[in-house]
Scaffold this active site. Structure first.
Site, PDB file in Angstrom:
ATOM      1  N   PHE A  92       0.858  -1.192   0.000  1.00 41.95           N
ATOM      2  CA  PHE A  92       0.000   0.000   0.000  1.00 41.95           C
ATOM      3  C   PHE A  92       0.899   1.249   0.000  1.00 41.95           C
ATOM      4  O   PHE A  92       1.848   1.334   0.781  1.00 41.95           O
ATOM      5  CB  PHE A  92      -0.899  -0.026   1.237  1.00 41.95           C
ATOM      6  CG  PHE A  92      -2.004   0.983   1.202  1.00 41.95           C
ATOM      7  CD1 PHE A  92      -3.113   0.794   0.387  1.00 41.95           C
ATOM      8  CD2 PHE A  92      -1.952   2.118   1.980  1.00 41.95           C
ATOM      9  CE1 PHE A  92      -4.139   1.725   0.358  1.00 41.95           C
ATOM     10  CE2 PHE A  92      -2.972   3.062   1.954  1.00 41.95           C
ATOM     11  CZ  PHE A  92      -4.069   2.860   1.138  1.00 41.95           C
TER      12      PHE A  92
ATOM     13  N   ASP B  47       2.253  -5.033   8.640  1.00 37.51           N
ATOM     14  CA  ASP B  47       1.062  -4.195   8.597  1.00 37.51           C
ATOM     15  C   ASP B  47      -0.148  -5.136   8.491  1.00 37.51           C
ATOM     16  O   ASP B  47      -0.235  -5.923   7.535  1.00 37.51           O
ATOM     17  CB  ASP B  47       1.142  -3.236   7.400  1.00 37.51           C
ATOM     18  CG  ASP B  47      -0.009  -2.229   7.379  1.00 37.51           C
ATOM     19  OD1 ASP B  47      -1.098  -2.557   7.890  1.00 37.51           O
ATOM     20  OD2 ASP B  47       0.187  -1.121   6.832  1.00 37.51           O
TER      21      ASP B  47
ATOM     22  N   TYR C 191     -10.555   1.070  10.838  1.00 34.13           N
ATOM     23  CA  TYR C 191     -11.812   1.315  10.103  1.00 34.13           C
ATOM     24  C   TYR C 191     -12.122   0.279   9.044  1.00 34.13           C
ATOM     25  O   TYR C 191     -13.119   0.395   8.359  1.00 34.13           O
ATOM     26  CB  TYR C 191     -11.825   2.719   9.487  1.00 34.13           C
ATOM     27  CG  TYR C 191     -10.617   3.080   8.635  1.00 34.13           C
ATOM     28  CD1 TYR C 191     -10.485   2.615   7.345  1.00 34.13           C
ATOM     29  CD2 TYR C 191      -9.611   3.899   9.142  1.00 34.13           C
ATOM     30  CE1 TYR C 191      -9.395   2.951   6.570  1.00 34.13           C
ATOM     31  CE2 TYR C 191      -8.513   4.244   8.381  1.00 34.13           C
ATOM     32  CZ  TYR C 191      -8.404   3.763   7.095  1.00 34.13           C
ATOM     33  OH  TYR C 191      -7.308   4.094   6.333  1.00 34.13           O
TER      34      TYR C 191
END
Ligand SMILES: *Cc1c(COP(=O)(O)O)cnc(C)c1O
Length: 440
Positions: free
Chosen positions: A135, A205, A230
């Site tokens: 990412f 991560d 989230y």
């Protein structure tokens, strides 16, 4: 092969012991007829408990309790208390994980720690190894730290290249456990062991794995981890994130964002910084109390699965859902040029299915992935589009996340039927589906 009918999908839902967990959410299909949400990996759904809980924090704890609520309502304990709950989902112990800041900021802290520890232990190791398809924020944070520390970032194009990249220069192996573009799942135990054997530290991560599948940070030998509030933790837009450091390493380094709430005695108002022992030093400033309350409701939706088999049971359902998605696409969308980008082997797949168009198909020639995702959204199937990178040979991706707390087998069946309709009818060619918004 499973018989491919809608009745079969309904039968799987009827037999699903996790199905009651869905009632914990404010379901969009109650309000919007036929909406199928396959984007819980970008923003988890709203738990029913959240609105009332946040309202209570506002009207009672803040409105009536005012500043006394820092003690009486336990506001100051939120980072550690919610951290302990998340720890049970990711194979960490109590007191080892805190909630704070965003994933990007926490990555900055733990990667700084990893580099600083290596600067003491192995000063010649000055390279961070990661994947080009990681990412982007992870790569951007690494690039910034490389500039500050005089280190280099070495990016591999495929997971198979990782072992060879772990050479005598490598300080840190920094990976996202489940790739956001492809859904490919790394073997945390094997790669952490490979990093250690090569003298490097292993940083993970968990943005697409915490709350999606069982994670075993301690057992699998991770050194540092960060994760997102989230996505699968259902904490709401911009929810705080978390950080974890292996207990044996946590006191070795003072993370660079040395704010007052990571101090050993914040209310001594000492002019000199002294880090709190343990993971508490990874807190920087005041916790966002309202967002923390919402995050806790989201985490609780996962803890509610404990009595039904916990993360192992959720993982089994997630794999059954993605398997059904893959097999149904193969059976019902044959000839439409769709290619499976996610790993076909269950053990190597996270909780999402990613598809792309073959370059020689009608949709592939028209670069139609974005338009197809928009046409699907118009038909009530919310997935997302992730841009490819022609320079690296990466195709544009249609991404469909399943969240085993909420996704039903019949949702998968219906989503694939609508995908088939959008493709077979050529509806994606309508100009309105080519218009791009700011967030894709
Ligand atoms: C979603 C995600 C993030 C999000 O970072 P923010 O700081 O919350 O914007 C970071 N890393 C990965 C791998 C992600 O998937």
């Amino acid at each position: 092969m499973t018989p491919m009918t809608r009745e079969h999908a309904l039968a799987l839902d009827a037999a699903d012991t996790l199905a009651p967990l869905r009632r914990q959410f404010d379901l969009p299909d109650d309000a919007v007829d036929g909406l199928i949400y396959l984007d819980g990996n970008s923003l988890g759904m709203l738990p029913r408990a959240t609105a009332a809980r946040v309202a209570q924090v506002i009207t009672q704890e803040w409105g009536r309790g005012l500043i006394g609520s820092w003690n009486s309502a336990g506001w100051m304990a939120q980072p550690a208390r919610i951290g302990d709950k998340i720890a049970t989902l990711v194979g960490a112990g109590p007191g080892e994980l805190v909630v704070a800041d965003s994933t990007s900021v926490n990555l900055f802290k733990v990667l700084s720690a990893a580099l600083a520890i290596q600067r003491e232990d192995a000063p010649t190791r000055r390279v961070i190894v990661s994947e080009r398809s990681n990412f982007p924020t992870d790569l951007y944070i690494a690039q910034s730290l490389c500039r500050q520390h005089g280190c280099g970032l070495r990016l591999v194009d495929t997971p198979a290249e990782i072992p060879a990249a772990l050479d005598a220069d490598c300080a840190v192996l920094m990976l996202t456990q489940v790739n956001y573009r492809t859904g490919a799942l790394h073997d945390m135990a094997a790669l952490s062991a490979a990093a250690h054997a090569a003298g490097a530290l292993a940083l993970w991560d968990l943005a697409h794995s915490a709350g999606a599948l069982p994670v075993a940070l301690n057992a699998d030998g991770a050194d540092f981890a960060v994760g997102c509030g989230y996505k699968y933790l259902n904490g709401g837009p911009g929810a705080p994130a978390f950080a974890w450091v292996r207990p044996g390493l946590v006191d070795r380094f003072v993370q660079p964002l040395s704010g007052w709430l990571g101090h050993a005695a914040p209310f001594a108002f000492d002019p000199d910084y002294r880090p709190a022992p343990g993971i508490a030093r990874y807190v920087c400033g005041t916790p966002p109390v309202l967002a923390m309350a919402a995050l806790e409701c989201g985490v609780d939706t996962l803890l509610a699965a404990a009595k039904l088999g916990g993360m192992a049971a959720l993982r089994a359902k997630s794999l059954a859902l993605t398997r059904l998605f893959i097999d149904t696409v193969a059976a019902r969308c044959a000839g439409q040029g769709l290619l499976l980008v996610s790993p076909d082997a269950d053990a190597q797949r996270g909780s999402q299915v990613c598809l792309a168009f073959a370059g020689d198909s009608a949709a592939g020639r028209a670069n139609a992935a974005y338009a197809v995702v928009q046409a699907l959204i118009a038909r009530g199937v919310v997935g997302d589009f992730r841009a490819g990178d022609p320079a690296s040979g990466l195709a544009d991706i249609l991404r469909f996340g399943v969240t085993p707390l909420t996704t039903r087998f019949v949702d998968v069946w219906d989503a694939v039927e609508r995908l088939r309709d959008v493709l077979a009818s050529g509806q994606w060619r309508e100009p309105r589906f080519a218009q791009r918004g700011a967030v894709t």
